[in-house]
Structures are given as structure tokens and as C-alpha cells.
Scaffold this active site. Structure first.
Site, PDB file in Angstrom:
ATOM      1  N   HIS A  29       0.828  -1.273  -0.106  1.00 26.51           N
ATOM      2  CA  HIS A  29      -0.145   0.060  -0.180  1.00 26.51           C
ATOM      3  C   HIS A  29       0.866   1.225   0.103  1.00 26.51           C
ATOM      4  CE1 HIS A  29      -3.552  -2.433   1.882  1.00 26.51           C
ATOM      5  NE2 HIS A  29      -2.576  -3.219   2.070  1.00 26.51           N
ATOM      6  N   HIS A 277      -4.920   2.848  -2.869  1.00 27.57           N
ATOM      7  CA  HIS A 277      -4.865   2.452  -1.525  1.00 27.57           C
ATOM      8  C   HIS A 277      -3.926   1.118  -1.385  1.00 27.57           C
ATOM      9  CE1 HIS A 277      -5.660   0.081   2.099  1.00 27.57           C
ATOM     10  NE2 HIS A 277      -6.236   1.340   2.635  1.00 27.57           N
ATOM     11  N   GLU A 427     -13.039  -8.004  26.801  1.00 24.92           N
ATOM     12  CA  GLU A 427     -12.196  -9.072  26.839  1.00 24.92           C
ATOM     13  C   GLU A 427     -10.989  -8.773  25.687  1.00 24.92           C
ATOM     14  OE1 GLU A 427     -15.359  -9.284  26.761  1.00 24.92           O
ATOM     15  OE2 GLU A 427     -15.889 -10.423  28.736  1.00 24.92           O
ATOM     16  N   HIS A 488     -22.792 -20.406  27.992  1.00 27.90           N
ATOM     17  CA  HIS A 488     -21.522 -20.092  28.735  1.00 27.90           C
ATOM     18  C   HIS A 488     -20.529 -21.422  28.949  1.00 27.90           C
ATOM     19  CE1 HIS A 488     -23.214 -16.583  29.991  1.00 27.90           C
ATOM     20  NE2 HIS A 488     -22.619 -16.260  30.775  1.00 27.90           N
TER      21      HIS A 488
HETATM   22  C1  LIG Z   1      -8.844  -6.414  11.270  1.00 29.32           C
HETATM   23  C2  LIG Z   1      -8.700  -6.111  10.018  1.00 29.32           C
HETATM   24  N1  LIG Z   1      -9.710  -6.207   8.758  1.00 29.32           N
HETATM   25  C3  LIG Z   1      -9.416  -5.853   7.701  1.00 29.32           C
HETATM   26  C4  LIG Z   1      -8.245  -5.668   7.202  1.00 29.32           C
HETATM   27  C5  LIG Z   1      -8.031  -5.341   5.635  1.00 29.32           C
HETATM   28  N2  LIG Z   1      -7.640  -3.720   5.556  1.00 29.32           N
HETATM   29  C6  LIG Z   1      -6.282  -3.480   5.618  1.00 29.32           C
HETATM   30  S1  LIG Z   1      -6.302  -1.851   5.035  1.00 29.32           S
HETATM   31  C7  LIG Z   1      -7.927  -1.631   5.129  1.00 29.32           C
HETATM   32  C8  LIG Z   1      -8.476  -0.151   5.069  1.00 29.32           C
HETATM   33  C9  LIG Z   1      -7.916   0.586   6.175  1.00 29.32           C
HETATM   34  O1  LIG Z   1      -8.813   1.866   6.019  1.00 29.32           O
HETATM   35  P1  LIG Z   1      -7.995   3.152   6.690  1.00 29.32           P
HETATM   36  O2  LIG Z   1      -7.482   2.269   8.192  1.00 29.32           O
HETATM   37  O3  LIG Z   1      -8.844   4.203   6.590  1.00 29.32           O
HETATM   38  O4  LIG Z   1      -6.458   3.080   6.042  1.00 29.32           O
HETATM   39  P2  LIG Z   1      -6.380   4.096   4.782  1.00 29.32           P
HETATM   40  O5  LIG Z   1      -6.898   3.380   3.820  1.00 29.32           O
HETATM   41  O6  LIG Z   1      -6.877   5.280   4.933  1.00 29.32           O
HETATM   42  O7  LIG Z   1      -4.593   3.895   4.649  1.00 29.32           O
HETATM   43  C10 LIG Z   1      -8.553  -2.957   5.476  1.00 29.32           C
HETATM   44  C11 LIG Z   1     -10.135  -3.015   5.597  1.00 29.32           C
HETATM   45  C12 LIG Z   1      -7.121  -5.408   8.247  1.00 29.32           C
HETATM   46  N3  LIG Z   1      -5.795  -5.315   7.901  1.00 29.32           N
HETATM   47  N4  LIG Z   1      -7.601  -5.759   9.659  1.00 29.32           N
END
Ligand SMILES: Cc1ncc(C[n+]2csc(CCOP(=O)(O)OP(=O)(O)O)c2C)c(N)n1
Ligand SMILES: [Mg+2]
Length: 684
Positions: A29, A277, A427, A488
Site C-alpha cells: 500500500h 490504496h 475481553e 457459557h
Molecule cells: C481487522 C482487519 N480487517 C481488515 C483488514 C484489511 N484492511 C487493510 S487496510 C484496510 C482499510 C483501512 O482503512 P484505513 O484505516 O482508513 O487506512 P487508509 O486506507 O486510509 O490507509 C482494510 C479493511 C485488516 N488489515 N485488519
């Protein structure tokens, strides 16, 4: 060259290194590193108290990249700042943590520049990030640790600990529930040393945050009790610097800095599109971006003269001075407080203080017995007396998990020296915060019911990936909890935990195995542990009759045996070991030669040599019966294809314990019956 242009050049170096590395890897990215380069640059250069030559200096500020997909930003910073490599045994080497060659191997096999930042894999990476929400949640544990260590070690005239914790995060982090849990408790505790910098670029993978994330984040954090600051333009170093200084000057509560940015800043294509992205820019866009930054179009991994020097002049020089002053102070401290200084050194090596096991209890035989959660509470409290770095708590279940340390008080808002953390009903954040404590070298623990390990699982998994010795305590470990019923009663949780590589799962059978379990836990430096305990009483076994509980350290051991080779081996864990022993007595009375193996830990048993394993589970005996109040899943490994499992194949039920044991077959009669059937099957 003016100051400004030199800074701009450094920032553009961070950007172009990210672009080139992602391009070369054909994956990654670039957009976030491009936009956030000035945000991180200004922080590192102006504020971060960090000496690149001593990346494990204990009082360094922590910098966490919670939006781990922007990993190239961190790798670029570590490279340009000249951060040194640290070996697994904590020696600093005269080698860069990340060389130019490493940058060029971004996302390649065995490189120190993996897709997302990995703790213990790349020096200078303070925690593993990538699963969004985790890094910011770890940062809360680190901020707690800084305050706790200050309370423990600082003395008049000696401020050994006062580091700040900075976490950079994105929309994704702040959408995740775990981050909300963590922010909520950080606000409650009024952590003054915690600063999250939020990249509010209003975009995530699917596109605009208008699709799914439209709340007022600032007001939400204010409601949590945070100070909220705003920076209107991620490229304005002055404004950024002002916000960082405000955090440091005002204190009293955690700070969120909301920074408006545009993803892929500097790329000529329409900014703010999703394509910036998750993909390399492509040849044309890449050239355009470089032109915008004033870089030669065809340059590759270019670091202009003066960039590395600029990092040395500012962050490097400041860090060196601070670290040297700290070391001088430590030398004086060592004279004034030698015992504490010794503890501090051991702590850095993850060694328990001398004499930690001085008062560990042993328990007399008792047929009525005691719940393992109860005996664990006793052992934990005895251990805590001589092991000051055990710090933790439960997710609002202290009366049930028995994890409160009576020798200390609670951690309170603004007062963080108590060893008991009330995590509240959170948790997931508890797991992540405990990991933050472990990353700070404290022996953090968190407790809840075994069923809610599911709520904590991502953090448990990360403790194993990071190889940090977090202590995850789980009580109410089976259908044996009774009336609370199927929601549970854990069934599949044990197999789930056992499937996590590197996690040591311990399910002790009685009070003395509990003591041995804590002995194992206290020694861990790189393995997290899941300690699994009963709600209900289990007999304290008569160790003059049965083998000593110290066998626990080997994962499995022969508790009771037959004369001559056994016809059947009964393997039990936790509360089912005494059931196996009762079945053994009946089989013996009927002339059947049986052996009982207590198997508190698959993982520890696997580490033993073949000869030992064969001595416990003789290859010649195929009639084996595992007895465990949990999913039968996975027991084939130990009982073989001709063996049997008295386990769970459905969810549980709400009823008094004795009715449940009857219904699901955890009775002496049933175990005896299955044992005989298994012997008959083996003879066929
Ligand atoms: C728990 C989790 N869910 C999904 C992803 C996949 N993922 C990687 S980056 C991203 C988008 C993140 O958006 P943002 O935090 O706004 O970052 P930006 O695109 O602005 O750099 C996703 C959904 C991940 N890394 N972790
Ligand atoms: Mg975003």
C-alpha cells in the site's frame, strides 16, 4: 539549503522509498505512507525520545504504526534514522535494522521487511500490526506499563521511567471495536502519556468513509475522556508540531490528534481514489509522483545526500543525549538502590526476580478438593509476593476468576501503580492491553471465562505470533460450570487454543498441578500461556499414591499404572483426571490392566523426546481413551485411529452438574464401558 527544503527532501525520500518498494514487490500500500510521511517525520524529528543506536533503551518513547498496511513508512523511517539491529538475546549490533538491500526486498521471503510490521522479526518494530485496531490497543498497555514502571522504579532524584507512547492509526483502526474498548479504558484511567494520531483521510478500501463510518470521532473520544486536537493539513509541519507539543504540555488525559490528510498525496492521479490504496502506482503514475516531489523520474530507491544526516542531527542527537543522561542516572541509581537496579536488569532480559518461587504452596490430599480457579488464586497471590512484575486483572470477573492480588490495590484514574487492573467487560482489549504489558517486559495477565476466549482470540493469536509471554487465564472451563448453560459452556475453545502455534495451553488436574503450572508460566520468556481452570471443585490427589505433580512440566505423565504392560491407557486433562482415576480403580477391581495419564499440556508433551513420549503412551498399546469435557476434535492425535474419546459432540445444556455428567457420559460407568469396548476393538 534552508531547513524547510531539507525537511521536505527527507519527507519525499520516505514517500519515494515507499513507492519504489511497493512497485518492486508488485504489492503493498503506497498511499498511506505517501500521505503520512510528514506526520511521522515531524514526530520523529521533533518529539520522539529515541536513540537509533540503542533501540531497546528502556525509557525510549514507543512509536506504533497501528495502520500496519503502511509498513513501508515505518521501514523507511527505521532505515533513514539508522536504527541498529538487536539480536534475540538483546545485544545491539553495529548493523542497520533495515539496510537499503532490505528495503529492496520488501515483502520477500525471509526479509526483515515483511508485508506488515512484525515484532521480534525487525528491530525497531515495537509491536506487530496489521489486524486493524490491535496496535492502538497495545499502546494502551504500553502506556500503562510506562506509568506502572515509573511508580515502581522512580525514586526522588531518579526518573527512570517517563516515556510516552505514540500510535499512528487510520479510519480502519477506529472503526474496530477493540480500539473503542481500549480507548474507553485509557480515558477512564486518564493515561497522560498516550497519544493517538488519527489519519482522517475519510477513505478505506471500499472507498469513502461515507459508505460506513460517519460518526463524529472527535466527540466520541471526548466522551471517552480524551483531549481531542485537530490538524487541518497533514503537510503542515508547524501545525503538527504544535499539536505534539500541546499533548506534551497539557497531560492529565490521553490525547487524540485528528489529522486531515489525502491518501496518496503527491500522486498526480485523482487523489482519494481507492486505487491509491492497495496497489502499486504503476509506471506512469509513479513517474508523475516523482516529478511532483522533484525527484528524477527514473530514480530508484534514491536517498539524496544529507537525508540520513538530517535524522542524525535531530532525532539521533536528541536521543543520544537523553539516553546517555539516563544511563548516567542509572549508574547513580545502582549505587543508591542496588536491589531495584538488579531487578530492572533482570526485567529487561525477561528473567523472574531471584527467589520468585519461595512461597509457592503445596496442597495436602483432599478427596473433596478445591476448584482449580481457587487454588490458582492462592498460587498467583503467593507468586506475586516475590514476583513484583505480575500485573493484570480480569474482564469484570474477579470474584469468579480469583485473579485479584490481595497484596496490592487497583489501578485507578491518574494513579497507576496498583497491580490490579479492572479491565471492565472488554475481553478483546484486555488481551491487547496484556500484550502491551508483555511488550513492555511486565508479566501481564488477563482473566475471563474460557467461553469468552473467543472474544479475546485475535490478541491471543498475536501474543503467539510476537512470541511474548502473555498470560491468558480462563476459568469455568467446561460443561462442568453447570446451570449457566450452553452459551457459557465452552466446547470447541480448547481445540481452538491448541491450534495456535506457540501457545502453551495448560489444563491442570488438581491444586498441585496448578502450582506446577504457575512454575512453568513464571519461566516463560517467549511463549504465551492459556491457563484453563475449573469452576467446580476437583479432588486434590494423594501424591503418595500417585506420581508427583511435577510431571506437569513434561506436558503428560503417568499418574497410575498397572503391573506389567497396560491393556488400556486412559488419558485425562483437568477435571477429568480424577474421573479417569475412579474408572481405573473399577477396571482394576475387574482385573483389567489400565494406566492413567494426566495430560495438562499437549504442547509441552510434544516438546519431549520420543523415548519419553513412548514411555507415557507406549506405541504397542492402541487401546487408548481420552476423557475431556470439550470437543473431541483433535484427540485422534493421541488416541490413534483405534482409540476412543469421551468428549463433547454437541453444545452443552443448562442443568446441575451431576445431571450434565450423566447426560454427556462423564461417569465412571461410561468411561469403564468405553475402555472395555476399546480394548475389544484393539484385539480385533
Ligand atoms: C481487522 C482487519 N480487517 C481488515 C483488514 C484489511 N484492511 C487493510 S487496510 C484496510 C482499510 C483501512 O482503512 P484505513 O484505516 O482508513 O487506512 P487508509 O486506507 O486510509 O490507509 C482494510 C479493511 C485488516 N488489515 N485488519
Ligand atoms: Mg482511511
Amino acid at each position: 539549503m534552508t531547513t524547510d527544503t531539507r525537511d521536505t527532501q527527507c519527507i519525499n525520500t520516505l514517500r519515494t522509498l515507499a513507492i519504489d518498494a511497493v512497485e518492486k514487490a508488485h504489492s503493498g500500500h503506497p498511499g498511506a505512507p505517501m500521505a503520512l510521511a510528514p506526520v511521522a517525520y515531524q514526530l520523529w524529528q521533533q518529539e520522539l525520545r529515541y536513540d537509533p543506536a540503542q533501540p531497546i533503551w528502556p525509557n525510549r518513547d514507543r512509536f506504533i504504526l497501528s495502520n500496519g498496511h503502511a509498513s513501508m513508512l515505518l521501514y523507511g523511517l527505521l532505515h533513514l534514522a539508522g536504527v541498529k539491529r538487536v539480536t534475540r538475546d538483546y545485544r545491539v549490533e553495529e548493523v542497520p535494522a533495515i539496510s537499503m538491500e532490505d528495503l529492496q526486498k520488501f515483502r520477500q521471503l525471509d526479509s526483515v521487511t515483511p508485508g506488515h510490521p512484525e515484532y521480534r522479526w525487525t528491530s525497531g518494530v515495537e509491536t506487530t500490526t496489521g489486524p486493524l485496531g490491535q496496535g492502538v490497543s497495545n499502546s494502551v498497555g504500553m502506556a500503562i506499563a510506562s506509568r506502572w514502571l515509573a511508580g515502581y522504579f522512580n525514586r526522588p532524584g531518579f526518573t527512570l521511567f517517563d516515556y510516552d507512547v505514540w500510535a499512528l492509526c487510520g479510519d480502519g483502526d477506529l472503526m474496530e471495536g477493540v480500539a473503542s474498548e481500549a480507548a474507553s479504558i485509557a480515558g477512564h484511567l486518564q493515561l497522560p502519556n498516550l497519544c493517538w494520531i488519527y489519519d482522517a483521510n475519510r477513505i478505506s478500501i471500499d472507498g469513502s468513509t461515507d459508505l460506513a463510518f460517519t460518526e463524529d470521532v472527535g466527540r466520541r473520544f471526548e466522551a471517552y475522556g480524551w483531549r481531542v486536537l485537530r490538524v487541518a493539513d497533514a503537510n503542515n509541519l508547524e501545525e503538527l508540531g504544535q499539536a505534539y507539543r500541546t499533548f506534551k504540555e497539557q497531560r492529565g488525559k490521553p490525547t487524540l490528534i485528528i489529522v486531515t490528510s489525502r491518501i496518496g498525496y503527491g500522486a498526480p492521479k485523482k487523489e482519494g481514489t481507492a486505487s491509491a490504496h492497495g496497489e502499486p502506482l504503476g509506471a506512469e503514475e509513479l513517474k508523475g509522483a516523482k516529478r511532483n516531489y522533484g525527484w528524477p523520474e527514473d530514480s530508484q530507491f534514491l536517498v539524496p545526500d544529507g537525508v540520513r544526516e538530517r535524522f542524525q542531527e535531530r532525532m539521533g542527537a536528541r536521543g543520544k543525549q537523553l539516553r546517555e543522561a539516563w544511563e548516567k542516572s542509572l549508574a547513580e541509581y545502582r549505587k543508591a538502590h542496588p536491589a531495584l537496579a538488579d531487578q530492572l536488569e533482570r526485567l529487561q532480559r525477561r528473567e523472574a526476580p531471584e527467589g520468585w518461587d519461595a512461597e509457592l504452596p503445596s496442597f495436602p490430599a483432599d478427596a473433596k478438593g478445591v476448584a482449580t480457579r481457587e487454588s490458582s488464586g492462592k498460587v498467583l497471590n503467593a507468586l506475586a509476593k516475590h514476583h513484583p512484575f505480575l500485573v493484570g486483572g480480569s474482564a469484570d470477573l474477579n470474584p469468579s476468576t480469583k485473579t485479584y492480588l490481595s497484596l496490592s490495590g487497583p489501578m485507578k484514574p491518574g494513579e497507576h501503580s496498583g497491580r490490579n487492573i479492572h479491565f471492565g467487560v472488554r475481553e478483546h482489549a484486555m488481551g491487547s492491553i496484556v500484550n502491551g504489558l508483555s511488550l513492555s517486559k511486565l508479566r501481564g495477565y488477563g482473566a475471563t471465562f474460557l467461553i469468552f476466549s473467543d472474544y479475546e482470540r485475535p490478541a491471543i493469536r498475536l501474543s503467539a505470533i510476537m512470541e511474548v509471554p502473555s498470560i491468558h487465564i480462563f476459568t469455568h472451563d467446561s460443561i462442568g460450570l453447570g446451570e449457566d448453560g450452553p452459551t457459557h459452556q465452552p466446547v470447541e475453545q480448547l481445540s481452538g487454543l491448541r491450534s495456535i502455534p506457540g501457545l502453551i495451553v495448560l489444563r491442570p488436574a488438581d491444586a498441585n498441578e496448578v502450582t506446577e503450572a504457575w512454575r512453568v508460566i513464571a519461566r516463560q520468556k517467549h511463549h504465551p500461556v492459556a491457563l484453563v481452570l475449573t469452576r467446580q471443585a476437583v479432588p486434590t490427589l494423594d501424591r503418595t499414591k500417585y506420581a508427583p505433580a511435577s510431571g506437569l512440566a513434561k506436558g503428560a505423565y503417568v499418574l497410575a499404572d498397572s503391573e506389567g504392560a497396560p491393556e488400556v491407557v486412559l488419558i485425562g486433562t483437568g477435571s477429568e483426571v480424577s474421573l479417569c482415576l475412579a474408572a481405573y480403580d473399577q477396571l482394576k477391581a475387574e482385573g483389567v490392566k489400565a494406566r492413567v495419564v494426566s495430560m495438562p499440556s499437549w504442547e509441552l508433551f510434544e516438546q519431549q523426546d520420543e523415548a519419553y513420549k513412548d514411555s507415557v503412551l507406549p506405541p504397542s498399546v492402541s487401546a487408548r481413551v481420552a476423557v475431556e469435557q470439550a470437543a473431541a476434535f483433535g484427540w485422534e492425535r493421541w488416541v490413534g485411529l483405534r482409540g476412543s474419546v469421551v468428549g463433547m459432540r454437541t453444545f452443552g445444556a443448562s442443568a446441575p452438574l451431576k445431571n450434565l455428567l450423566q447426560k454427556f457420559g462423564f461417569t465412571v460407568d461410561n468411561v469403564v464401558k468405553v475402555a472395555k469396548e476399546t480394548i475389544a476393538k484393539a484385539r480385533k
